[in-house]
Design a protein around this motif. Structure first.
Motif, PDB file in Angstrom:
ATOM      1  N   GLU A 147     -18.011  18.942  14.618  1.00 31.69           N
ATOM      2  CA  GLU A 147     -19.230  19.030  15.422  1.00 31.69           C
ATOM      3  C   GLU A 147     -19.303  17.841  16.373  1.00 31.69           C
ATOM      4  O   GLU A 147     -19.294  16.681  15.951  1.00 31.69           O
ATOM      5  CB  GLU A 147     -20.472  19.055  14.531  1.00 31.69           C
ATOM      6  N   LEU A 148     -19.351  18.147  17.667  1.00 31.27           N
ATOM      7  CA  LEU A 148     -19.469  17.116  18.698  1.00 31.27           C
ATOM      8  C   LEU A 148     -20.908  17.057  19.189  1.00 31.27           C
ATOM      9  O   LEU A 148     -21.562  18.080  19.372  1.00 31.27           O
ATOM     10  CB  LEU A 148     -18.527  17.422  19.866  1.00 31.27           C
ATOM     11  N   ASP A 149     -21.397  15.851  19.409  1.00 34.65           N
ATOM     12  CA  ASP A 149     -22.765  15.638  19.869  1.00 34.65           C
ATOM     13  C   ASP A 149     -22.740  14.801  21.138  1.00 34.65           C
ATOM     14  O   ASP A 149     -22.055  13.772  21.195  1.00 34.65           O
ATOM     15  CB  ASP A 149     -23.578  14.936  18.780  1.00 34.65           C
ATOM     16  N   VAL A 150     -23.487  15.247  22.169  1.00 36.50           N
ATOM     17  CA  VAL A 150     -23.607  14.491  23.419  1.00 36.50           C
ATOM     18  C   VAL A 150     -24.775  13.527  23.254  1.00 36.50           C
ATOM     19  O   VAL A 150     -25.940  13.932  23.222  1.00 36.50           O
ATOM     20  CB  VAL A 150     -23.836  15.422  24.616  1.00 36.50           C
ATOM     21  N   LEU A 151     -24.473  12.246  23.135  1.00 33.22           N
ATOM     22  CA  LEU A 151     -25.516  11.241  22.921  1.00 33.22           C
ATOM     23  C   LEU A 151     -26.255  10.888  24.204  1.00 33.22           C
ATOM     24  O   LEU A 151     -27.458  10.648  24.184  1.00 33.22           O
ATOM     25  CB  LEU A 151     -24.916   9.974  22.303  1.00 33.22           C
ATOM     26  N   SER A 152     -25.560  10.840  25.328  1.00 34.58           N
ATOM     27  CA  SER A 152     -26.222  10.491  26.587  1.00 34.58           C
ATOM     28  C   SER A 152     -25.384  10.984  27.766  1.00 34.58           C
ATOM     29  O   SER A 152     -24.163  11.130  27.665  1.00 34.58           O
ATOM     30  CB  SER A 152     -26.443   8.981  26.704  1.00 34.58           C
ATOM     31  N   VAL A 153     -26.091  11.249  28.881  1.00 37.67           N
ATOM     32  CA  VAL A 153     -25.458  11.618  30.149  1.00 37.67           C
ATOM     33  C   VAL A 153     -26.114  10.766  31.232  1.00 37.67           C
ATOM     34  O   VAL A 153     -27.299  10.935  31.538  1.00 37.67           O
ATOM     35  CB  VAL A 153     -25.626  13.114  30.469  1.00 37.67           C
ATOM     36  N   SER A 168     -21.353   9.595  33.530  1.00 37.29           N
ATOM     37  CA  SER A 168     -20.898   8.942  32.310  1.00 37.29           C
ATOM     38  C   SER A 168     -21.457   9.669  31.094  1.00 37.29           C
ATOM     39  O   SER A 168     -22.674   9.803  30.960  1.00 37.29           O
ATOM     40  CB  SER A 168     -21.337   7.477  32.303  1.00 37.29           C
ATOM     41  N   VAL A 169     -20.570  10.141  30.216  1.00 37.10           N
ATOM     42  CA  VAL A 169     -20.954  10.939  29.056  1.00 37.10           C
ATOM     43  C   VAL A 169     -20.511  10.212  27.783  1.00 37.10           C
ATOM     44  O   VAL A 169     -19.354   9.798  27.681  1.00 37.10           O
ATOM     45  CB  VAL A 169     -20.327  12.347  29.097  1.00 37.10           C
ATOM     46  N   VAL A 170     -21.441  10.059  26.829  1.00 35.91           N
ATOM     47  CA  VAL A 170     -21.129   9.464  25.533  1.00 35.91           C
ATOM     48  C   VAL A 170     -21.095  10.592  24.501  1.00 35.91           C
ATOM     49  O   VAL A 170     -22.079  11.316  24.322  1.00 35.91           O
ATOM     50  CB  VAL A 170     -22.157   8.402  25.115  1.00 35.91           C
ATOM     51  N   VAL A 171     -19.951  10.737  23.837  1.00 35.04           N
ATOM     52  CA  VAL A 171     -19.725  11.819  22.874  1.00 35.04           C
ATOM     53  C   VAL A 171     -19.486  11.217  21.498  1.00 35.04           C
ATOM     54  O   VAL A 171     -18.770  10.209  21.362  1.00 35.04           O
ATOM     55  CB  VAL A 171     -18.516  12.684  23.289  1.00 35.04           C
ATOM     56  N   GLU A 172     -20.091  11.855  20.479  1.00 37.45           N
ATOM     57  CA  GLU A 172     -19.919  11.401  19.104  1.00 37.45           C
ATOM     58  C   GLU A 172     -19.477  12.560  18.229  1.00 37.45           C
ATOM     59  O   GLU A 172     -19.929  13.692  18.399  1.00 37.45           O
ATOM     60  CB  GLU A 172     -21.226  10.830  18.560  1.00 37.45           C
ATOM     61  N   ASN A 173     -18.573  12.260  17.297  1.00 42.25           N
ATOM     62  CA  ASN A 173     -18.130  13.257  16.326  1.00 42.25           C
ATOM     63  C   ASN A 173     -19.063  13.205  15.115  1.00 42.25           C
ATOM     64  O   ASN A 173     -18.975  12.285  14.298  1.00 42.25           O
ATOM     65  CB  ASN A 173     -16.686  12.984  15.902  1.00 42.25           C
ATOM     66  N   ILE A 185     -16.315  18.549  30.374  1.00 41.83           N
ATOM     67  CA  ILE A 185     -16.378  19.227  31.671  1.00 41.83           C
ATOM     68  C   ILE A 185     -17.785  19.081  32.224  1.00 41.83           C
ATOM     69  O   ILE A 185     -18.765  19.367  31.533  1.00 41.83           O
ATOM     70  CB  ILE A 185     -16.020  20.728  31.556  1.00 41.83           C
ATOM     71  N   VAL A 186     -17.895  18.632  33.482  1.00 43.66           N
ATOM     72  CA  VAL A 186     -19.173  18.540  34.181  1.00 43.66           C
ATOM     73  C   VAL A 186     -19.098  19.483  35.381  1.00 43.66           C
ATOM     74  O   VAL A 186     -18.153  19.405  36.173  1.00 43.66           O
ATOM     75  CB  VAL A 186     -19.468  17.104  34.640  1.00 43.66           C
ATOM     76  N   SER A 187     -20.087  20.354  35.524  1.00 35.71           N
ATOM     77  CA  SER A 187     -20.032  21.349  36.595  1.00 35.71           C
ATOM     78  C   SER A 187     -21.418  21.672  37.127  1.00 35.71           C
ATOM     79  O   SER A 187     -22.426  21.513  36.431  1.00 35.71           O
ATOM     80  CB  SER A 187     -19.377  22.639  36.080  1.00 35.71           C
ATOM     81  N   ILE A 188     -21.456  22.102  38.381  1.00 37.69           N
ATOM     82  CA  ILE A 188     -22.650  22.673  39.013  1.00 37.69           C
ATOM     83  C   ILE A 188     -22.229  24.048  39.498  1.00 37.69           C
ATOM     84  O   ILE A 188     -21.611  24.177  40.574  1.00 37.69           O
ATOM     85  CB  ILE A 188     -23.178  21.794  40.164  1.00 37.69           C
ATOM     86  N   SER A 189     -22.526  25.065  38.726  1.00 38.38           N
ATOM     87  CA  SER A 189     -22.003  26.403  39.022  1.00 38.38           C
ATOM     88  C   SER A 189     -22.546  26.956  40.339  1.00 38.38           C
ATOM     89  O   SER A 189     -21.855  27.695  41.043  1.00 38.38           O
ATOM     90  CB  SER A 189     -22.343  27.360  37.870  1.00 38.38           C
ATOM     91  N   ALA A 217     -17.151   7.613  18.266  1.00 40.09           N
ATOM     92  CA  ALA A 217     -17.859   7.876  19.519  1.00 40.09           C
ATOM     93  C   ALA A 217     -17.067   7.288  20.678  1.00 40.09           C
ATOM     94  O   ALA A 217     -16.352   6.298  20.524  1.00 40.09           O
ATOM     95  CB  ALA A 217     -19.268   7.299  19.489  1.00 40.09           C
ATOM     96  N   MET A 218     -17.223   7.912  21.838  1.00 45.93           N
ATOM     97  CA  MET A 218     -16.463   7.476  23.009  1.00 45.93           C
ATOM     98  C   MET A 218     -17.279   7.755  24.265  1.00 45.93           C
ATOM     99  O   MET A 218     -17.992   8.760  24.344  1.00 45.93           O
ATOM    100  CB  MET A 218     -15.124   8.207  23.084  1.00 45.93           C
ATOM    101  N   GLN A 219     -17.147   6.862  25.258  1.00 46.79           N
ATOM    102  CA  GLN A 219     -17.773   7.060  26.562  1.00 46.79           C
ATOM    103  C   GLN A 219     -16.701   7.444  27.571  1.00 46.79           C
ATOM    104  O   GLN A 219     -15.665   6.790  27.674  1.00 46.79           O
ATOM    105  CB  GLN A 219     -18.503   5.807  27.017  1.00 46.79           C
ATOM    106  N   LYS A 220     -16.970   8.511  28.336  1.00 47.84           N
ATOM    107  CA  LYS A 220     -16.026   8.975  29.345  1.00 47.84           C
ATOM    108  C   LYS A 220     -16.766   9.162  30.665  1.00 47.84           C
ATOM    109  O   LYS A 220     -17.833   9.775  30.714  1.00 47.84           O
ATOM    110  CB  LYS A 220     -15.381  10.296  28.915  1.00 47.84           C
ATOM    111  N   THR A 221     -16.176   8.637  31.743  1.00 44.90           N
ATOM    112  CA  THR A 221     -16.756   8.773  33.078  1.00 44.90           C
ATOM    113  C   THR A 221     -15.882   9.684  33.920  1.00 44.90           C
ATOM    114  O   THR A 221     -14.674   9.466  34.037  1.00 44.90           O
ATOM    115  CB  THR A 221     -16.891   7.407  33.770  1.00 44.90           C
ATOM    116  N   VAL A 222     -16.486  10.702  34.495  1.00 44.90           N
ATOM    117  CA  VAL A 222     -15.794  11.619  35.403  1.00 44.90           C
ATOM    118  C   VAL A 222     -16.524  11.603  36.743  1.00 44.90           C
ATOM    119  O   VAL A 222     -17.673  11.141  36.832  1.00 44.90           O
ATOM    120  CB  VAL A 222     -15.752  13.055  34.831  1.00 44.90           C
ATOM    121  N   TYR A 223     -15.864  12.111  37.775  1.00 44.71           N
ATOM    122  CA  TYR A 223     -16.424  12.065  39.122  1.00 44.71           C
ATOM    123  C   TYR A 223     -16.546  13.485  39.667  1.00 44.71           C
ATOM    124  O   TYR A 223     -15.600  14.283  39.589  1.00 44.71           O
ATOM    125  CB  TYR A 223     -15.556  11.214  40.042  1.00 44.71           C
TER     126      TYR A 223
END
Length: 316
Positions: A147-153, A168-173, A185-189, A217-223
């Motif tokens: 189970e993955l949880d998005v802590l912050s965006v 910037s997305v912080v993900v926790e297991n 994945i970050v998207s604007i459909s 937990a890990m923080q990942k930044t995408v553009y």
């Protein structure tokens, strides 16, 4: 004299005893007949297992009273957890020896479970001004394996057309198992744009004694790039974190300053064509009414009065 003093000393004790007897005699008794969590009936004094930590489940309570009561209240709570809250219902008036059931409470089961499973206690209380009944139920909570949880965006809430901005997305297991190859994945459909980033492996618990030495937990930044011809408006930005065993999706809003839309409305909350059609129809009806009234007025003004015939008066 001594006997009189002894009798005087006994008066307070007798009064207190009398008040206690009266209170015990008048105290109402509630009977909690049944409690259901997620459709399963709980048994007091037994271990009720099979409940997933962090899930939101329906809870319902059945009860009776041995006397007519008003201002009856039901409370359901998990004790000892910071991320849960007490749910309650002001039931009002109940009649004696009649079974009542509460509304359906949507209650979140605690998520703070460190091991594969953990026992907790659910407390159910039915009370009024005259008394209460309180029953505890032991529940066995189980963590999901994956189970993955998005802590912050974190991102800029307003951007312009043509901008490239970081998210910037912080993900926790939160699962019990070790997760491999996690992605975001970050998207604007509505704009047809998306971007993907590799998070890596996540431990179930931050434990540096393991051979993999991964964190939980890990923080990942995408553009993400906004198209240069994007229309101004408020868009929904979707964030998805996933691996081969689980997937979690959260939604966010972002404002874009871009090209003015053709109809002058925002992307979210556009005016429908039905409103415009209604306005046109109302205008046509008003025009028709005006023309009819004008025609009636013209007829009334141009209508000649009929001459009155003269009548000769005879006096003979």
């Amino acid at each position: 004299m001594k006997k009189m003093k002894r009798n005087v000393l006994l008066i307070p004790f007798v009064a207190v005893l009398a008040l206690m007897l009266v209170s015990f005699a008048s105290a109402v008794t509630f009977d909690i007949v049944k409690v259901e969590v997620d459709g399963a009936a709980l048994s007091p004094g037994a271990n009720n297992d099979g409940f997933a930590a962090g899930s939101t489940v329906p809870v319902r309570v059945w009860f009776e009273a041995d006397d007519n009561q008003s201002n009856v209240e039901i409370e359901v709570e998990f004790q000892g957890y910071d991320d849960t809250e007490t749910v309650s219902q002001d039931f009002g008036y109940v009649e004696a020896d009649t079974e009542y059931r509460s509304k359906i409470f949507n209650m979140r089961i605690p998520n703070d479970v460190d091991d594969a499973s953990e026992e907790t206690v659910l407390y159910v209380t039915v009370s009024s001004r005259d008394g209460e009944a309180r029953v505890s139920y032991e529940l066995k909570l189980q963590r999901e394996s994956y189970e993955l949880d998005v802590l912050s965006v974190d991102y800029s809430s307003r951007v312009s057309a043509g901008d490239v901005f970081p998210v910037s997305v912080v993900v926790e297991n939160n699962g019990y198992g070790f997760t491999e190859d996690n992605f975001v994945i970050v998207s604007i459909s509505a704009l047809g744009v998306s971007t993907r980033g590799y998070i890596g492996d996540l431990d179930s618990i931050e434990n540096y004694d393991n051979d993999n030495h991964e964190e939980d937990a890990m923080q990942k930044t995408v553009y993400l790039e906004i198209p240069a011809d994007a229309e101004s408006g408020v868009y929904e930005m979707e964030v998805i974190v996933y691996n081969d065993d689980s997937k979690t999706t959260v939604g966010n809003l972002i404002a874009v300053d871009g090209v003015d839309s053709v109809d002058g409305s925002d992307v979210l909350g556009e005016e429908t064509d039905e409103v415009s059609t209604s306005v046109v129809a109302l205008t046509v009806v008003l025009v028709i009414i005006f023309v009819v009234l004008l025609a009636v007025l013209v007829v009334l003004l141009t209508k000649k009065e009929k001459p009155i015939d003269e009548v000769e008066t005879s006096y003979y």
